[in-house]
Scaffold this motif. Structure first.
Motif, PDB file in Angstrom:
ATOM      1  N   PHE A 332       8.487  22.896 -37.083  1.00 13.91           N
ATOM      2  CA  PHE A 332       7.249  23.213 -37.786  1.00 13.91           C
ATOM      3  C   PHE A 332       6.825  24.655 -37.561  1.00 13.91           C
ATOM      4  CE2 PHE A 332       6.409  18.488 -37.262  1.00 13.91           C
ATOM      5  CZ  PHE A 332       6.863  18.204 -38.534  1.00 13.91           C
ATOM      6  N   LYS A 333       7.107  25.176 -36.381  1.00 17.19           N
ATOM      7  CA  LYS A 333       6.771  26.573 -36.116  1.00 17.19           C
ATOM      8  C   LYS A 333       7.550  27.482 -37.056  1.00 17.19           C
ATOM      9  CE  LYS A 333       6.393  29.994 -32.408  1.00 17.19           C
ATOM     10  NZ  LYS A 333       6.498  30.236 -30.944  1.00 17.19           N
ATOM     11  N   LYS A 334       8.846  27.202 -37.222  1.00 15.56           N
ATOM     12  CA  LYS A 334       9.659  28.019 -38.126  1.00 15.56           C
ATOM     13  C   LYS A 334       9.180  27.877 -39.567  1.00 15.56           C
ATOM     14  CE  LYS A 334      14.373  29.121 -39.547  1.00 15.56           C
ATOM     15  NZ  LYS A 334      13.996  29.266 -40.965  1.00 15.56           N
ATOM     16  N   MET A 335       8.912  26.655 -39.990  1.00 13.96           N
ATOM     17  CA  MET A 335       8.455  26.441 -41.364  1.00 13.96           C
ATOM     18  C   MET A 335       7.142  27.173 -41.620  1.00 13.96           C
ATOM     19  SD  MET A 335       9.308  22.369 -41.759  1.00 13.96           S
ATOM     20  CE  MET A 335       8.636  22.266 -43.416  1.00 13.96           C
ATOM     21  N   LEU A 336       6.244  27.097 -40.663  1.00 14.20           N
ATOM     22  CA  LEU A 336       4.945  27.745 -40.816  1.00 14.20           C
ATOM     23  C   LEU A 336       5.102  29.255 -40.854  1.00 14.20           C
ATOM     24  CD1 LEU A 336       2.025  26.765 -41.043  1.00 14.20           C
ATOM     25  CD2 LEU A 336       1.789  27.104 -38.589  1.00 14.20           C
ATOM     26  N   GLN A 337       5.889  29.799 -39.929  1.00 11.79           N
ATOM     27  CA  GLN A 337       6.057  31.248 -39.885  1.00 11.79           C
ATOM     28  C   GLN A 337       6.862  31.765 -41.076  1.00 11.79           C
ATOM     29  OE1 GLN A 337       7.545  32.117 -35.905  1.00 11.79           O
ATOM     30  NE2 GLN A 337       5.451  32.295 -35.139  1.00 11.79           N
ATOM     31  N   ASP A 338       7.753  30.978 -41.606  1.00 16.45           N
ATOM     32  CA  ASP A 338       8.474  31.393 -42.808  1.00 16.45           C
ATOM     33  C   ASP A 338       7.511  31.562 -43.980  1.00 16.45           C
ATOM     34  OD1 ASP A 338      10.910  31.551 -41.573  1.00 16.45           O
ATOM     35  OD2 ASP A 338      11.671  29.631 -42.330  1.00 16.45           O
ATOM     36  N   ILE A 339       6.492  30.716 -44.043  1.00 12.86           N
ATOM     37  CA  ILE A 339       5.469  30.884 -45.069  1.00 12.86           C
ATOM     38  C   ILE A 339       4.603  32.104 -44.761  1.00 12.86           C
ATOM     39  CG2 ILE A 339       3.368  29.867 -46.065  1.00 12.86           C
ATOM     40  CD1 ILE A 339       4.684  27.111 -45.727  1.00 12.86           C
ATOM     41  N   GLN A 340       4.193  32.248 -43.515  1.00 12.74           N
ATOM     42  CA  GLN A 340       3.313  33.351 -43.135  1.00 12.74           C
ATOM     43  C   GLN A 340       3.954  34.715 -43.364  1.00 12.74           C
ATOM     44  OE1 GLN A 340       2.623  32.073 -39.091  1.00 12.74           O
ATOM     45  NE2 GLN A 340       0.661  31.125 -39.598  1.00 12.74           N
ATOM     46  N   TYR A 341       5.253  34.827 -43.089  1.00  7.29           N
ATOM     47  CA  TYR A 341       5.963  36.099 -43.232  1.00  7.29           C
ATOM     48  C   TYR A 341       6.626  36.269 -44.598  1.00  7.29           C
ATOM     49  CZ  TYR A 341       5.413  36.990 -38.216  1.00  7.29           C
ATOM     50  OH  TYR A 341       4.888  37.224 -36.960  1.00  7.29           O
ATOM     51  N   ASN A 342       6.311  35.367 -45.533  1.00  2.00           N
ATOM     52  CA  ASN A 342       6.849  35.455 -46.894  1.00  2.00           C
ATOM     53  C   ASN A 342       8.368  35.350 -46.913  1.00  2.00           C
ATOM     54  OD1 ASN A 342       6.641  35.733 -49.710  1.00  2.00           O
ATOM     55  ND2 ASN A 342       6.948  37.940 -49.618  1.00  2.00           N
TER      56      ASN A 342
END
Length: 356
Positions: A332-342
């Motif tokens: 979930f951390k990766k999924m969330l940060q992938d959205i945050q960092y475009n």
């Protein structure tokens, strides 16, 4: 986010302090970007917001914030992708929450157009402080304080809303050990636990220091009435993975309605992972640790995003958590940060582009 049509008074910094910052070895909260916003509430209204060089503010020793604790804050982040574009993550949620916190502390709510106009202006002026790369961000701290001079025990009639920014890297780089609270409480029914009131955090420092003396980095807080129910972890919301199911406590007047928490729940549901939002007992988690069904515990919050827990202590018994393959926490951390960092599609509409 609504379009803003607010005029700001802008005084630019004559020089930048960015050259003094080692962005590869940041201490969280040590360095601050070149500009800040201040806006005063006087005679029943918010005045024109001012963008100023970051620096000290002069206040009376009798300012009510020092005596009666009328202070609330938020935590947000701005991210820069590999192409240099700047993004905010669900900023409307932070704006709504600081006004919800303000209302509980008898602080006047801040105008939406002022908030977003100032925020975008600050990010444009200090865009060089936002570094690209995984884990890098510009932490944004809006806060409101009571500024009326006077020690009478009554709400202030003057306030100041401020936004400051500091560069940040990953908050917890390795899993943490925690202890379950049995004596102290973070908040109580009818209190201000749901608000980001400054006093909530100041009151945590002493019991957290006691936990650190025992070798634990954080506390999992329990309910004030019985200490039977698990509620938050340190300054974060908390998740438990029992088998393949995620369990987390419901928000109420004791528990912060975390933006990251809501986002993790949405991501889990999209991945068809069962999520139970319900009260969680200490007994249940201890038993799950003992029978092997407790796979993970992790905290969620703006600063840390997701913080893994390696084990917990309760009544002098330490329970080490297993190392699991493909942990939910890191997924979930990766999924969330992938959205945050475009770096990935944003099916939820959480990401907001900032023109810099």
């Amino acid at each position: 986010m609504k379009p803003e049509n607010t005029s700001l008074e802008i005084t630019k910094a004559t020089s930048s302090t960015i050259g003094k910052v080692d962005f590869d070895n940041l201490t969280f909260g040590k360095y601050y970007a070149d500009h800040m916003m201040i806006c005063d509430f006087i005679d029943g209204k918010w005045e024109t917001p001012k963008i100023l060089p970051y620096g000290p503010m002069q206040m009376e020793p009798s300012a009510k914030v020092f005596h009666y604790g009328q202070a609330v804050f938020e935590g947000m982040k701005a991210f820069k992708d590999k192409d240099g574009k700047v993004w905010l993550f669900r900023p409307e949620e932070n704006f709504k929450r600081i006004n919800k916190s303000s209302k509980r502390m008898a602080i006047p709510e801040f105008p939406e157009e002022y908030f977003f106009s100032a925020l975008k202006t600050l990010l444009k002026l200090d865009k060089e402080w936002i570094k690209s790369g995984d884990g890098n961000s510009l932490y944004i701290r809006p806060f409101a304080i009571a500024t009326e001079a006077g020690v009478s025990a009554s709400p202030s009639n003057r306030y100041r809303f401020v936004i400051i920014c500091c560069p940040a890297k990953a908050y917890y780089s390795s899993p943490v050990k925690v202890t379950i609270a049995q004596e102290y409480s973070r908040s109580a029914d009818g209190g201000v636990g749901f608000a980001k009131a400054a006093g909530n955090y100041g009151a945590q420092f002493y019991p957290t220091n006691l936990a650190k003396d025992k070798g634990y980095q954080q506390i999992i807080w329990t309910d004030a009435n019985t200490h039977e129910y698990l509620e938050e972890a340190g300054t974060m919301n908390i998740f438990f993975r029992i088998g393949d199911k995620l369990v987390t406590a419901p928000t109420n007047d004791r528990i912060l309605d975390g933006v990251t928490r809501k986002s993790i729940i949405a991501l889990a549901e999209r991945e068809n992972i069962e999520v139970e939002v319900r009260r969680v007992t200490v007994k249940e988690i201890v038993e799950a640790a003992e029978n092997g069904s407790l796979k993970e515990i992790f905290g969620t919050g703006t600063a840390a995003t997701v913080a893994q827990v390696s084990g917990f202590e309760f009544q002098d018994n330490y329970h080490e958590l297993p190392e699991v393959e493909n942990p939910y926490s890191m997924k979930f951390k990766k999924m969330l940060q992938d959205i945050q960092y475009n770096r990935a599609e944003d099916p939820f509409g959480w990401r907001y582009a900032v023109e810099v």
